[in-house]
Design a protein around this motif. Structure first.
Motif, PDB file in Angstrom:
ATOM      1  N   ALA A 178       0.821  -1.215   0.000  1.00 38.35           N
ATOM      2  CA  ALA A 178       0.000   0.000   0.000  1.00 38.35           C
ATOM      3  C   ALA A 178       0.853   1.263   0.000  1.00 38.35           C
ATOM      4  CB  ALA A 178      -0.948  -0.002   1.194  1.00 38.35           C
ATOM      5  N   LEU A 181       1.384   2.704  -3.415  1.00 36.14           N
ATOM      6  CA  LEU A 181       0.205   3.346  -4.000  1.00 36.14           C
ATOM      7  C   LEU A 181      -0.087   4.697  -3.334  1.00 36.14           C
ATOM      8  CD1 LEU A 181      -1.979   3.028  -6.079  1.00 36.14           C
ATOM      9  CD2 LEU A 181      -3.151   1.437  -4.557  1.00 36.14           C
ATOM     10  N   MET A 182      -0.044   4.721  -2.006  1.00 36.84           N
ATOM     11  CA  MET A 182      -0.278   5.979  -1.289  1.00 36.84           C
ATOM     12  C   MET A 182       0.779   7.011  -1.702  1.00 36.84           C
ATOM     13  SD  MET A 182      -2.754   5.588   0.902  1.00 36.84           S
ATOM     14  CE  MET A 182      -3.741   4.157   0.651  1.00 36.84           C
ATOM     15  N   ALA A 184       2.558   7.149  -4.528  1.00 36.78           N
ATOM     16  CA  ALA A 184       2.368   7.618  -5.904  1.00 36.78           C
ATOM     17  C   ALA A 184       1.187   8.586  -5.970  1.00 36.78           C
ATOM     18  CB  ALA A 184       2.158   6.431  -6.843  1.00 36.78           C
ATOM     19  N   GLY A 185       0.151   8.308  -5.184  1.00 34.73           N
ATOM     20  CA  GLY A 185      -0.991   9.226  -5.129  1.00 34.73           C
ATOM     21  C   GLY A 185      -0.567  10.593  -4.605  1.00 34.73           C
ATOM     22  N   ALA A 186       0.239  10.581  -3.549  1.00 37.73           N
ATOM     23  CA  ALA A 186       0.738  11.847  -3.009  1.00 37.73           C
ATOM     24  C   ALA A 186       1.581  12.569  -4.059  1.00 37.73           C
ATOM     25  CB  ALA A 186       1.549  11.605  -1.740  1.00 37.73           C
TER      26      ALA A 186
ATOM     27  N   TRP B  61      -5.512   2.265  -8.740  1.00 37.56           N
ATOM     28  CA  TRP B  61      -4.855   3.574  -8.898  1.00 37.56           C
ATOM     29  C   TRP B  61      -5.834   4.709  -8.621  1.00 37.56           C
ATOM     30  CZ3 TRP B  61      -1.322   6.889  -8.431  1.00 37.56           C
ATOM     31  CH2 TRP B  61      -1.481   8.178  -8.951  1.00 37.56           C
ATOM     32  N   GLY B  65      -4.719   6.363  -5.559  1.00 42.14           N
ATOM     33  CA  GLY B  65      -4.166   7.673  -5.907  1.00 42.14           C
ATOM     34  C   GLY B  65      -4.917   8.784  -5.204  1.00 42.14           C
ATOM     35  N   GLY B  68      -3.848   8.885  -1.556  1.00 41.75           N
ATOM     36  CA  GLY B  68      -2.538   9.516  -1.361  1.00 41.75           C
ATOM     37  C   GLY B  68      -2.610  11.026  -1.541  1.00 41.75           C
ATOM     38  N   MET B  69      -3.370  11.452  -2.542  1.00 41.77           N
ATOM     39  CA  MET B  69      -3.512  12.887  -2.782  1.00 41.77           C
ATOM     40  C   MET B  69      -4.195  13.572  -1.609  1.00 41.77           C
ATOM     41  SD  MET B  69      -4.904  12.597  -6.656  1.00 41.77           S
ATOM     42  CE  MET B  69      -5.235  14.322  -6.899  1.00 41.77           C
TER      43      MET B  69
END
Lengths: 398, 323
Positions: A178, A181-182, A184-186, B61, B65, B68-69
């Motif tokens: 995880a 993924l977290m 890459a999202g950030a 994703w 994603g 995470g953002m």
């Protein structure tokens, strides 16, 4: 790039050598690395060819005496803080659990030394080292591990979930993969914000097979995200040997399939890790996309807990899935004395000063243990808080 | 012609993207564009590709994603198509729902999982005609779940979801357009606020999304037969506390609670509503109507037979009221 080594790019990377009058010429470090047989070899992970070469670093040159000393100190903090947890737990009555990072300190410190304070990391279940290297407070960490009210997460999280969001740590994470993924999202969020921050996702060798890594890597490559994935290959997925479950030897080769540059580095060499991490960080900051870095290392203890270990002795012996001989061979490659030898050889530290640093860190760790011991436990009713930003959830016992 | 559900949702997002310069939508193939009357919305054209981004077919994703953002303060909407409702379940379960609590309040996920839902349509079958999966999300700690039944509620709930600091699952069933006109300006339908669609005194009927169409028909037929039914659309499925206040008040008045659900009988969301009403109002009569515990067949003869319709609701209600 796409997985092929690009030494020109490394050589062309900007050097700030000479800007710090206290800095020793680190160029000689690389030579001394080779001279004592601990060379920092890293190579790309092309699917059809592997070009190998000695590291020709410019980044190490720019490290100041203070930075190098801080790196040594942080590695000791990880080692001695976790060793204290092991000893306390073996004594009995310890209020917590742990997945020990001992043996892998060079990775956390090498990588986090390449980051700015406002960069992000996403960590794993074996993440104490990442937190310490990013600036975590040993007192608050030990209070959290023992689930005290004043710990980083107020006792809600414990070992697997300690975090300090104010240090840019997007959480330790008990779900393997995880973190990629977290992170890459950030990194996507950073692009939306338009800042020049970067994100490092740490993960073990087991973290890249599930679909989370694929989702992270494909998106990071497609959108050229400022993302660096650090694969800490400590050879084992719990007790399963990495080579028994993967068809490739160098896991960074996977990066090729996503169109990401992959690197493999000796994870027990803090300068080699720093060097490649710094390269990846600068590249990401400049908008030139992600890098996957595999760091080869070894876990000194069991996956979880303290089986096979003793108070006052390093390492876990007698584990059924590995030989004691193999552990001893890796312990001989201990990253901390290796780094100390360089620092002394290069006159960054004297033996006496290096000993003092050890004593200072021991004291800091003892203070952390005393602090944690004295801290209050959480109020039971607080378990109903923090489910949502506001209010408490109802109790259903009557 | 009133605005469609889809246009209303995009209008909500458009308004919030104008207000919050970081708010970002991740999606796969369903372009965030729609027309209504002579007007059109195109989020990518208006806000640029970074803020309205399509990806590969990759729900992990889109949702991961967005998590995470949102963790670094960039509000995000993750839009996933209806056959993938549960693919990001692990992420919502173990991350979105837990990390605030796990970190002692440090982490926040101001994100929306905009999940298209299917419903019991004919000629679809199996993986494309399911329903009731909202209860999977509603049972998870730390998540809010909203489920609009008309375009007005859809826009207002989407605005509330976007402005919420906690993760919200926005369950989007296609429902024939009904209800009030949708204003152009942003407005909120507060999360947790139910809608009493029809007031009555003899029996309480609860249902949401496509079942609201069947219930509305049934309520009219019951009225013709002299039964006054109170029809409540919960609109929010989690947290349920505030929703239950309205339902319990109604049940105390009527003494009877009938629920109608497109989800499968076992563990359908109305099961939870009945259980809570039973605890709160002893002596109440209950009946739970739902789809059988079976996958949805494609042939209309089979699926329409299995799904609860207005006639079934009328029959069940009459039996409960007349004894």
């Amino acid at each position: 790039m796409n997985g092929e080594v690009n030494m020109n790019e490394i050589k062309a990377a900007p050097s700030t050598s000479g800007t710090d009058p206290k800095a020793v010429s680190r160029r000689t470090f690389i030579q001394s690395l080779g001279a004592i047989g601990v060379g920092a070899i890293f190579f790309s992970a092309g699917a059809d060819k592997q070009a190998r070469g000695q590291s020709v670093s410019t980044y190490i040159d720019s490290l100041s005496t203070e930075q190098l000393t801080a790196m040594y100190t942080d590695m000791l903090k990880i080692r001695l803080w976790e060793t204290k947890i092991k000893d306390l737990a073996l004594k009995g009555g310890f209020r917590g659990v742990a997945h020990l990072y001992v043996g892998e300190e060079a990775i956390a410190v090498g990588v986090c030394s390449a980051l700015r304070q406002d960069d992000y990391i996403a960590s794993t279940h074996r993440g104490h080292g990442h937190l310490i290297a990013k600036g975590g407070d040993l007192k608050l960490m030990l209070a959290e591990i023992t689930h005290k009210a004043t710990g980083y997460c107020k006792g809600y999280g414990g070992s697997l979930h300690i975090t300090d969001m104010s240090l840019g740590i997007l959480g330790m994470n008990g779900i393997v993969g995880a973190s990629h993924l977290m992170g890459a999202g950030a990194a996507y969020g950073i692009k939306v914000k338009g800042t020049d921050q970067v994100v490092v996702s740490f993960g073990g060798d087991g973290s890249i097979q599930g679909s989370f890594f694929t989702s992270a890597a494909n998106s990071a490559a497609t959108y050229k995200l400022p993302w660096i994935s650090i694969i800490e290959n400590n050879q084992f997925q719990i007790w399963v040997r990495c080579s028994d479950v993967y068809g490739i030897k160098d896991l960074a080769r996977r990066a090729d399939g996503y169109g990401i540059e992959g690197r493999v580095v000796d994870g027990n060499d803090v300068l080699a890790v720093y060097d490649v991490a710094k390269y990846a960080v600068e590249k990401a900051r400049a908008g030139r996309g992600p890098t996957v870095i595999e760091c080869k290392t070894y876990r000194w203890y069991d996956h979880y807990g303290f089986q096979g270990s003793k108070i006052g002795r390093d390492g876990a012996f007698g584990l059924g899935y590995r030989s004691d001989q193999e552990l001893r061979e890796w312990m001989a490659k201990d990253p901390i004395p290796r780094f100390r030898r360089f620092l002394v050889n290069e006159k960054v530290l004297t033996e006496e000063r290096a000993d003092e640093v050890v004593q200072e860190v021991k004291q800091t760790v003892d203070d952390a243990a005393a602090f944690a011991e004295a801290q209050p436990v959480p109020k039971a009713v607080d378990g109903l808080l923090n489910v949502f930003a506001e209010g408490a959830v109802p109790l259903h016992k009557s | 012609m009133p605005k469609s559900m889809r246009y209303a949702i995009l209008e909500a997002i458009q308004g919030e993207m104008r207000r919050d310069k970081l708010l970002t939508l991740l999606y796969e193939y369903q372009r965030p564009a729609a027309r209504w009357g002579g007007r059109s919305i195109n989020l990518e054209a208006e806000f640029g590709r970074w803020r309205a981004r399509f990806s590969a077919i990759d729900e992990n994703w889109i949702v991961g994603g967005a998590l995470g953002m949102s963790m670094i303060g960039v509000r995000a909407i993750a839009h996933i198509p209806s056959m993938t409702t549960l693919i990001p379940y692990e992420l919502m379960f173990n991350h979105a729902g837990k990390l605030r609590h796990m970190t002692g309040g440090q982490a926040a996920f101001p994100m929306i999982l905009w999940a298209d839902m299917q419903g019991r349509a004919s000629f679809q079958a199996g993986q494309h005609a399911d329903a009731g999966l909202e209860s999977c999300y509603a049972r998870l700690a730390g998540l809010k779940v909203v489920i609009p039944s008309n375009p007005y509620d859809a826009k207002g709930l989407m605005v509330s979801a976007i402005r919420d600091v906690d993760p919200v699952v926005f369950c989007h069933y296609s429902v024939p357009t009904s209800g009030p006109d949708v204003p152009d300006e942003p407005y909120t339908v507060p999360i947790g606020q139910t809608a009493v669609r029809t007031e009555g005194k003899d029996i309480t009927i609860v249902g949401y999304a496509p079942q609201t169409v069947e219930i509305a028909k049934a309520v009219k037929q019951l009225k013709q037969r002299g039964i006054s039914a109170e029809f409540i659309d919960p609109r929010t499925l989690a947290p349920l506390e505030q929703v239950m206040e309205t339902i319990i008040k109604s049940v105390k008045k009527t003494g009877k609670l009938l629920t109608s659900d497109d989800g499968s009988y076992s563990f359908c969301n109305c099961t939870e509503i009945i259980a809570r009403a039973a605890e709160a109002v002893p002596g109440t009569k209950f009946k739970r109507l739902a789809f059988p515990d079976a996958p949805p067949p494609g042939a209309p003869e089979m699926i329409n037979y299995m799904r609860v319709g207005a006639a079934d609701i009328v029959t069940a209600a009459e039996k409960m009221v007349r004894g």
